[in-house]
Each structure stands twice: as C-alpha cells, then as structure tokens.
Write an enzyme that holds these catalytic residues in place. Structure first.
Site, PDB file in Angstrom:
ATOM      1  N   SER A  74       0.816  -1.137  -0.138  1.00  0.00           N
ATOM      2  CA  SER A  74       0.031   0.047   0.103  1.00  0.00           C
ATOM      3  C   SER A  74       0.927   1.409   0.050  1.00  0.00           C
ATOM      4  CB  SER A  74      -1.085  -0.022   1.188  1.00  0.00           C
ATOM      5  OG  SER A  74      -1.835   0.920   1.236  1.00  0.00           O
ATOM      6  N   HIS A  96      -2.524  -1.355  -4.189  1.00  0.00           N
ATOM      7  CA  HIS A  96      -4.194  -1.289  -4.302  1.00  0.00           C
ATOM      8  C   HIS A  96      -4.366   0.162  -4.397  1.00  0.00           C
ATOM      9  CE1 HIS A  96      -4.460  -1.652   0.396  1.00  0.00           C
ATOM     10  NE2 HIS A  96      -3.915  -0.582  -0.116  1.00  0.00           N
TER      11      HIS A  96
END
Length: 208
Positions: A98, A123
């Site tokens: 992330s 993501h």
C-alpha cells in the site's frame, strides 16, 4: 512493549549511549517500519530534513518494512522525499504494501532496491464513512480524488501508462521483487550490500 536495543559508542569524551535507530540516523539510515501513521510520519519527515541540513549532497538510505497506512501521513513523507536535495535510496526489507510501496517507488531513480524475499503490494485507497447521504457522497468523491492522485504518482515513478496503473491498482496486487522490478516499482533486486555500491557507481558513471 517494544524492545529497542541500546548501543554504546566510544568517543574522545567517553562513552555515549544511543538507541539503535538514532545511531543509524548518524549513518544517514532511516527506517519506515510498521503502519504509516501521523506520529511516525512526523519523525521520518524530521529525520529527512535534519539529514539534508547536515549534508545536502550525501545520499539518505530509507529501509522500508511496512503494511501501509494513512494516506495523508504517507504523502507527507513522499512530498518531503521529493522536496529535499539529497538522493533518497529506498530498500524493501520484509514488505512494502500500500503506502509502503509508494514510498519504495518514490526513491531516487536507479537507487530503489528490494531484498530477494520481500513482498510488495499495491492497491487503490479504501475508506468508510457513516452519515447523511450528502456527506457520504462528499467523502466518496474525496476517495476518488486521492485514488487519481496516487495513480499519477505511481505513473510518474514507474514509467507505466496511467491506464496500466489503474488496472493494476483496481484490486490488491501482490508481487515478488522481480515482478516489482519489471513494472518499475524498483530498479534492482539485491542480496548483498556490495550490490548497492556497485549499482551506485554505475549510476554516477552514467550521470558523469
């Protein structure tokens, strides 16, 4: 309770004790470990600015082992990395997921590394909100704005098209370091410290 080792350094004035992380900052090494949140981000930003003031022409080394976290906290670190003069070399140890993967990719081109058994994940941002329909819509639009901004940052640092980035970011995408290298998140997978030195020499030769 987290145990932080203490190291003793011999100086001309006697012994001096440091926690291990403070001692490594003297060597221009910064750790991004654990969830990215405001307090941690403030410390890292301060370390980056301090090391720039100490020597604006010497590289800073950022070691990343993070599952990600708060977007605004991560972006404060990212913006500071871009703002300061020294090159920031990034190295993934363990995982960079992330926001951790964004910071990994944000290192100076040619100086972004991963150890061979690390895991990297990208993501789209997520969030939740409760309240009136209008308020929910406002927050949903803000998440979409942040999503576009993060996609643009990945586009800038990986060299991929925005469309490709959007496709990869649609769901959690886990990858090993070699795949991360192929898509431009890092420049090289290394197993030994000497590999970094060799790579930095090559980069300097290209620039010169």
């Amino acid at each position: 309770m987290t145990l932080i080792p203490i190291v003793i350094e011999q100086t001309s004035r006697g012994e001096r004790a440091y926690d291990i992380y403070s001692r490594l900052v003297k060597e221009r090494i910064i750790f991004v470990t654990g969830p990215v949140e405001d307090n941690m981000a403030s410390v890292i930003v301060a370390q980056l600015l301090f090391l720039e003031s100490e020597n604006p022409d010497k590289d800073i080394y950022m070691y990343i082992n993070s599952p990600g976290g708060v977007v605004t906290a991560g972006l404060s670190i990212y913006d500071t990395m871009q703002y300061i003069k020294p090159d920031v070399s990034t190295l993934c140890i363990g995982q960079a997921a992330s926001m951790g993967s964004l910071l990994l990719a944000a290192g100076t081109e040619g100086k972004r590394y991963s150890l061979p058994h690390s895991r990297i994940m990208i993501h789209q941002p997520s969030g939740g909100y409760q309240g009136q329909a209008t308020d929910i819509e406002i927050h949903a639009n803000e998440i979409l704005r942040v999503k576009r901004k993060l996609n643009q940052i990945y586009e800038k640092h990986t060299g991929n098209s925005l469309k490709k980035i959007e496709g990869m970011m649609e769901r959690d995408k886990f990858m090993d370091p070699e795949e991360a290298r192929r898509i431009g998140l890092i420049d090289r997978v290394i197993a030994e410290r000497k590999d970094i030195k060799v790579e930095n020499i090559k980069v300097e030769q290209k620039v010169g």
